[in-house]
Design a protein around this motif. Structure first.
Motif, PDB file in Angstrom:
ATOM      1  N   PRO A  30       1.155  -1.000   0.099  1.00 62.57           N
ATOM      2  CA  PRO A  30       0.050   0.125  -0.332  1.00 62.57           C
ATOM      3  C   PRO A  30       0.789   1.390  -0.317  1.00 62.57           C
ATOM      4  O   PRO A  30       0.268   2.387  -0.638  1.00 62.57           O
ATOM      5  CB  PRO A  30      -0.537   0.275   0.813  1.00 62.57           C
ATOM      6  N   ILE A  31       1.640   1.168   0.589  1.00 65.01           N
ATOM      7  CA  ILE A  31       2.633   2.470   0.686  1.00 65.01           C
ATOM      8  C   ILE A  31       3.374   2.885  -0.653  1.00 65.01           C
ATOM      9  O   ILE A  31       3.909   3.603  -1.285  1.00 65.01           O
ATOM     10  CB  ILE A  31       4.408   2.183   1.726  1.00 65.01           C
ATOM     11  N   GLY A  32       3.982   1.526  -1.505  1.00 65.95           N
ATOM     12  CA  GLY A  32       4.840   1.757  -2.502  1.00 65.95           C
ATOM     13  C   GLY A  32       3.472   2.414  -3.859  1.00 65.95           C
ATOM     14  O   GLY A  32       3.784   2.834  -4.329  1.00 65.95           O
ATOM     15  N   LEU A  33       2.157   2.218  -3.420  1.00 67.38           N
ATOM     16  CA  LEU A  33       1.119   2.145  -4.321  1.00 67.38           C
ATOM     17  C   LEU A  33       1.161   3.593  -3.830  1.00 67.38           C
ATOM     18  O   LEU A  33       0.957   4.967  -5.069  1.00 67.38           O
ATOM     19  CB  LEU A  33      -0.032   1.662  -4.065  1.00 67.38           C
ATOM     20  N   SER A  34       1.195   4.709  -2.725  1.00 69.42           N
ATOM     21  CA  SER A  34       0.795   5.520  -2.778  1.00 69.42           C
ATOM     22  C   SER A  34       1.841   6.168  -3.248  1.00 69.42           C
ATOM     23  O   SER A  34       2.524   7.676  -3.590  1.00 69.42           O
ATOM     24  CB  SER A  34       0.726   6.182  -1.278  1.00 69.42           C
ATOM     25  N   ILE A  35       3.023   5.811  -3.185  1.00 73.96           N
ATOM     26  CA  ILE A  35       4.407   5.754  -3.693  1.00 73.96           C
ATOM     27  C   ILE A  35       4.483   6.416  -5.475  1.00 73.96           C
ATOM     28  O   ILE A  35       4.873   7.464  -5.782  1.00 73.96           O
ATOM     29  CB  ILE A  35       5.907   5.491  -2.928  1.00 73.96           C
ATOM     30  N   LEU A  36       4.327   5.359  -6.054  1.00 74.48           N
ATOM     31  CA  LEU A  36       4.286   5.127  -7.618  1.00 74.48           C
ATOM     32  C   LEU A  36       3.099   6.120  -8.095  1.00 74.48           C
ATOM     33  O   LEU A  36       3.737   6.553  -8.948  1.00 74.48           O
ATOM     34  CB  LEU A  36       3.437   3.612  -7.589  1.00 74.48           C
ATOM     35  N   GLY A  37       1.514   6.811  -7.285  1.00 71.08           N
ATOM     36  CA  GLY A  37       0.936   7.348  -8.152  1.00 71.08           C
ATOM     37  C   GLY A  37       1.897   8.663  -7.338  1.00 71.08           C
ATOM     38  O   GLY A  37       1.160   9.997  -8.471  1.00 71.08           O
ATOM     39  N   ILE A  38       2.271   9.308  -6.718  1.00 71.07           N
ATOM     40  CA  ILE A  38       3.409  11.027  -6.458  1.00 71.07           C
ATOM     41  C   ILE A  38       4.289  10.444  -7.549  1.00 71.07           C
ATOM     42  O   ILE A  38       4.385  11.265  -8.224  1.00 71.07           O
ATOM     43  CB  ILE A  38       4.011  10.412  -5.232  1.00 71.07           C
ATOM     44  N   PHE A  39       4.683   9.153  -6.990  1.00 73.46           N
ATOM     45  CA  PHE A  39       5.841  10.054  -8.870  1.00 73.46           C
ATOM     46  C   PHE A  39       5.440   9.922  -9.696  1.00 73.46           C
ATOM     47  O   PHE A  39       6.131  10.465 -11.113  1.00 73.46           O
ATOM     48  CB  PHE A  39       6.798   8.145  -8.700  1.00 73.46           C
ATOM     49  N   ILE A  40       4.309   8.913 -10.882  1.00 73.01           N
ATOM     50  CA  ILE A  40       3.440   9.072 -11.702  1.00 73.01           C
ATOM     51  C   ILE A  40       3.155  10.768 -11.872  1.00 73.01           C
ATOM     52  O   ILE A  40       3.252  10.964 -12.834  1.00 73.01           O
ATOM     53  CB  ILE A  40       2.356   8.014 -12.034  1.00 73.01           C
ATOM     54  N   GLY A  41       2.507  10.891 -10.923  1.00 71.50           N
ATOM     55  CA  GLY A  41       1.862  12.591 -11.011  1.00 71.50           C
ATOM     56  C   GLY A  41       3.278  13.321 -11.064  1.00 71.50           C
ATOM     57  O   GLY A  41       3.155  14.869 -11.542  1.00 71.50           O
ATOM     58  N   THR A  42       3.763  13.079 -10.553  1.00 62.52           N
ATOM     59  CA  THR A  42       5.203  14.210 -10.485  1.00 62.52           C
ATOM     60  C   THR A  42       5.913  14.245 -11.869  1.00 62.52           C
ATOM     61  O   THR A  42       5.920  15.478 -11.985  1.00 62.52           O
ATOM     62  CB  THR A  42       6.103  14.421  -9.612  1.00 62.52           C
ATOM     63  N   ILE A  43       5.669  13.259 -12.464  1.00 66.56           N
ATOM     64  CA  ILE A  43       6.088  12.832 -14.055  1.00 66.56           C
ATOM     65  C   ILE A  43       5.382  13.921 -14.843  1.00 66.56           C
ATOM     66  O   ILE A  43       5.770  14.314 -15.624  1.00 66.56           O
ATOM     67  CB  ILE A  43       6.598  11.758 -14.580  1.00 66.56           C
ATOM     68  N   TYR A  44       3.742  13.779 -15.138  1.00 68.65           N
ATOM     69  CA  TYR A  44       3.088  14.307 -15.270  1.00 68.65           C
ATOM     70  C   TYR A  44       2.819  15.920 -15.193  1.00 68.65           C
ATOM     71  O   TYR A  44       3.151  17.094 -16.007  1.00 68.65           O
ATOM     72  CB  TYR A  44       2.035  14.015 -14.879  1.00 68.65           C
ATOM     73  N   LEU A  45       3.029  16.639 -13.836  1.00 72.66           N
ATOM     74  CA  LEU A  45       3.364  17.831 -13.390  1.00 72.66           C
ATOM     75  C   LEU A  45       4.679  18.436 -13.863  1.00 72.66           C
ATOM     76  O   LEU A  45       4.593  19.889 -14.552  1.00 72.66           O
ATOM     77  CB  LEU A  45       3.591  17.812 -11.721  1.00 72.66           C
ATOM     78  N   TRP A  46       6.065  17.387 -13.733  1.00 70.53           N
ATOM     79  CA  TRP A  46       7.308  17.666 -14.941  1.00 70.53           C
ATOM     80  C   TRP A  46       7.177  18.076 -16.469  1.00 70.53           C
ATOM     81  O   TRP A  46       7.395  18.902 -16.920  1.00 70.53           O
ATOM     82  CB  TRP A  46       8.486  17.104 -14.872  1.00 70.53           C
ATOM     83  N   SER A  47       6.396  18.004 -16.953  1.00 69.04           N
ATOM     84  CA  SER A  47       5.872  17.923 -17.569  1.00 69.04           C
ATOM     85  C   SER A  47       4.904  19.246 -18.523  1.00 69.04           C
ATOM     86  O   SER A  47       5.108  19.041 -19.535  1.00 69.04           O
ATOM     87  CB  SER A  47       5.766  16.601 -18.777  1.00 69.04           C
ATOM     88  N   THR A  48       4.370  19.129 -17.751  1.00 70.32           N
ATOM     89  CA  THR A  48       2.832  20.056 -17.749  1.00 70.32           C
ATOM     90  C   THR A  48       2.927  21.391 -17.274  1.00 70.32           C
ATOM     91  O   THR A  48       2.689  22.683 -17.336  1.00 70.32           O
ATOM     92  CB  THR A  48       2.024  19.453 -17.623  1.00 70.32           C
ATOM     93  N   VAL A  49       3.865  21.207 -16.183  1.00 68.96           N
ATOM     94  CA  VAL A  49       3.602  23.061 -15.172  1.00 68.96           C
ATOM     95  C   VAL A  49       5.157  23.265 -14.588  1.00 68.96           C
ATOM     96  O   VAL A  49       6.246  21.792 -15.396  1.00 68.96           O
ATOM     97  CB  VAL A  49       2.813  22.243 -14.079  1.00 68.96           C
ATOM     98  N   ASP A  50       5.924  24.239 -14.438  1.00 66.52           N
ATOM     99  CA  ASP A  50       7.083  24.555 -14.016  1.00 66.52           C
ATOM    100  C   ASP A  50       7.681  23.282 -12.939  1.00 66.52           C
ATOM    101  O   ASP A  50       7.214  23.330 -12.304  1.00 66.52           O
ATOM    102  CB  ASP A  50       6.749  25.800 -13.932  1.00 66.52           C
ATOM    103  N   PRO A  51       9.142  23.162 -12.781  1.00 61.60           N
ATOM    104  CA  PRO A  51       9.399  22.540 -12.712  1.00 61.60           C
ATOM    105  C   PRO A  51       9.674  22.888 -10.570  1.00 61.60           C
ATOM    106  O   PRO A  51       9.714  21.640  -9.957  1.00 61.60           O
ATOM    107  CB  PRO A  51      11.238  22.436 -13.024  1.00 61.60           C
ATOM    108  N   THR A  52       9.741  24.157 -10.865  1.00 56.85           N
ATOM    109  CA  THR A  52       9.696  24.097  -8.921  1.00 56.85           C
ATOM    110  C   THR A  52       8.369  23.849  -8.212  1.00 56.85           C
ATOM    111  O   THR A  52       7.923  23.478  -7.610  1.00 56.85           O
ATOM    112  CB  THR A  52       9.690  26.084  -8.947  1.00 56.85           C
TER     113      THR A  52
END
Length: 419
Positions: A30-52
């Motif tokens: 369950p912790i891994g699922l939460s971390i995986l979601g944050i990771f994929i969401g972060t990649i999406y944000l890095w690609s669409t919103v500013d890095p900071t």
């Protein structure tokens, strides 16, 4: 409005993975699922919103995950030796731009007598100069330094708007800067990727026993710098023999054209900073080449603090116009904050992803083992590079490197190959 929409989608991805039933991804906790979601969401944000904004959101979401208490997350994130070293390195490099040392370096490169009347020597000098400056200073400085100079040269020698050679050279300058950007192991992407690689090895005990598995700063630099030189030569050859642009106007080029707006003599602060740049490169690389010498062994073991020491000394030394390194000016105008925040978040989330409590490494082993079984090292390398080339065009290069490092190590552990 698009930025807000992308931000909401990224947050939704980060939250959604928490509600995936355990067992859907074999071995992931369950912790891994939460971390995986944050990771994929972060990649999406890095690609669409500013890095900071994206990186800060990622760190805050990790605080609210079940991985670790807030204090532990913040301590691990900002207390990482690599992050501390990166902070001082970026101050040091920002000072070079602040003191306009980059302008003098670029002017020196383009005022060598050998380029006069020789179009392809001139082309090689521009691209090689861009590459070398990118290695030691960063990618953006040489681009914005050489472009105005080149536009002036094109106008002086008689190129017209729409001519092929100026367009190809302007684009090639960007390519040369990007080739040089990840070469140094002591700053930005090189530092982050090497630090992540060394951290990931802790989760692959079988690989740690292999000879030469650790990559020294010097071997990384020599390998990447050599490859970079070959790539620059390839660009020049492709320009000359494939695109074959008309370079006749460049046969009229002279040093006087480039020096028509002469720079003032370097002041004491600029000369001092130049000396410290040479010292910095030597102290960061020579100890890795000669680790058996006592002083080199000491510097190698304490390389993380060397940039901080140099920053301290440069802030202490003062001339008529103030300290050699104007700390306030650098932090306000010349410190690459977006790059810093992206590296901070990427380094930490990379280590979290491979933590044993997430089960993600085990999941990768289960999923990739059937693919890797029977695949030769050559085929794996080709497939990996093709995937990398595709992904790096739709996401940040550092992020792609972070994602693929555990894939490489998983393959190497499965195939018993030295990574």
């Amino acid at each position: 409005m698009k930025k807000y929409l992308h931000f909401i989608i990224g947050l939704a991805i980060m939250f959604a993975f928490r509600f995936i039933p355990e067992g859907v991804l074999p071995g992931v906790t369950p912790i891994g699922l939460s971390i995986l979601g944050i990771f994929i969401g972060t990649i999406y944000l890095w690609s669409t919103v500013d890095p900071t904004t994206s990186s800060l959101t990622s760190i805050i979401m990790l605080v609210f995950s079940d991985f670790a208490p807030a204090g532990a997350v913040i301590s691990a994130c900002f207390g990482s030796p690599v992050v501390v070293q990166l902070f001082f390195l970026m101050i040091f490099m920002g000072g070079l731009t602040n003191r306009r040392l980059t302008v003098y370096i670029g002017r020196w490169i383009l005022t060598r007598k050998i380029i006069e009347g020789k179009p392809w020597v001139f082309t090689t000098a521009v691209l090689l100069g861009t590459f070398v400056m990118s290695v030691f200073i960063g990618a953006f400085a040489p681009i914005f330094l050489f472009w105005p100079i080149l536009y002036g040269v094109f106008e002086d020698v008689g190129f017209k708007k729409g001519d092929e050679y100026p367009k190809i050279l302007i684009l090639s300058v960007v390519l040369a800067a990007l080739i040089g950007f990840p070469v140094p192991p002591y700053m930005s992407n090189g530092l982050a990727l090497l630090g992540n690689y060394r951290g990931l090895l802790a989760n692959f005990p079988a690989l740690q026993t292999m000879e030469g598995v650790l990559i020294s700063d010097a071997s990384y630099f020599i390998g990447c710098f050599t490859l970079g030189i070959l790539l620059i030569a390839s660009i020049v050859l492709v320009m000359k023999f494939v695109f074959k642009p008309d370079v006749t106007p460049l046969k009229n080029i002279t040093i006087e054209m480039i020096e028509k707006n002469p720079l003032p003599p370097m002041n004491k602060a600029q000369k001092t900073y130049g000396v410290f740049l040479v010292i910095f490169v030597a102290v960061m690389l020579i100890p890795s080449l000669l680790p058996m010498i006592p002083i080199c062994a000491f510097l190698n073991a304490n390389s993380l603090i060397i940039p901080g020491v140099l920053v301290m000394i440069l802030c202490l030394i003062s001339f008529e116009d103030g300290p050699v390194l104007k700390f306030g000016d650098v932090m306000g105008k010349d410190f690459a904050w977006p790059t810093y925040w992206l590296c901070v978040a990427a380094i930490y989330i990379g280590s979290v992803l491979t933590d044993a409590s997430t089960g993600i490494v085990g999941f990768l082993n289960v999923m990739l083992a059937p693919i890797f079984n029977g695949m030769s090292g050559t085929v794996f390398t080709i497939v990996l590079l093709v995937v990398t080339v595709v992904l790096t065009n739709i996401s940040n290069s550092l992020v792609i490197g972070m994602i693929l490092q555990p894939v490489i190590l998983t393959y190497c552990a499965t195939a018993n190959v030295n990574p």
